[in-house]
Write a protein that holds these residues in place. Structure first.
Motif: not given
Length: 208
Positions: A2-10, A110-118, A157-164, A183-186
């Motif tokens: 994932g591209d984190m440029s918008d989510d990770q300003p300095s 969002e960061r959780l999802t991006a970290l898992i993807d990475g 697991r993805e649904a539960a993590a996003n719900a929490v 958010a999950a596209g379902i």
């Protein structure tokens, strides 16, 4: 990845709302100094400084306990640079022959999802085992929402993590099934079915 440029300003300060525990299977190409230690690894204190990874490892060997220091340049195929990329500090709590348990704090789902993807791209396997939501004052809630995710399918697991992460299990709820589904596209019914399956498998006091 994932591209984190918008989510990770300095920034110097960032509030973390989630505490996650991962089981990671390192890639075969990764060479870690800890692998060469004789004896049982009891604990690991890790610090990432610049391009180097420093570790103080407590090793039990027969009746002796040693603390072994190691220093190694960060390997692009290791999980450590991925945590650094997403402004997370990895904490190794268990180290086995084939996998390790790593815990970290994160600011949002969002960061959780991006970290898992990475981590999926950089390792031979990654599984989110436990997720805890942290209160706004930096402490775990007295009625904290903790998910034990070992026995779930990937979709559950993805649904539960996003719900929490979204506050679905807070009182009052901070997200609806419809919002989670969008958010999950379902579909809303599909999300409802996944959450029902999760709740039937997990004994979590926050499920209401």
């Amino acid at each position: 990845m994932g591209d984190m440029s918008d989510d990770q300003p300095s920034r110097a300060v960032e509030t973390h709302r989630l505490y996650a525990e991962f089981e990671i299977t390192p890639a075969d190409s990764v060479s870690c100094p800890i692998d060469d230690l004789d004896g049982s690894v009891e604990s690991i204190n890790q610090q990432l400084v610049g391009d180097d990874c420093h570790t103080d490892t407590t090793v039990q060997n027969d009746d002796e306990t040693d603390i072994v220091h190691s220093k190694k340049a960060l390997d692009a195929s290791c999980h450590c640079p991925v945590f650094v990329e997403f402004d997370c500090i990895p904490h190794i709590t268990e180290y086995g022959a084939d996998s390790l348990i790593v815990e970290t704090y994160l600011p949002n789902r969002e960061r959780l999802t991006a970290l898992i993807d990475g981590l999926k791209h950089a390792t031979a396997g990654v599984s989110l085992r436990r997720l805890t939501r942290i209160d706004g004052d930096g402490t775990e809630r007295s009625n904290k929402v903790v998910l034990e995710l070992y026995d779930l399918t990937d979709k559950q697991r993805e649904a539960a993590a996003n719900a929490v992460a979204a506050g679905y299990y807070e009182t009052p709820r901070e997200a609806t099934v419809g919002e989670l589904a969008a958010a999950a596209g379902i579909s809303k019914s599909a999300m409802s079915q996944r959450l029902s399956a999760v709740e039937s498998k997990l004994a979590v006091s926050a499920f209401r």
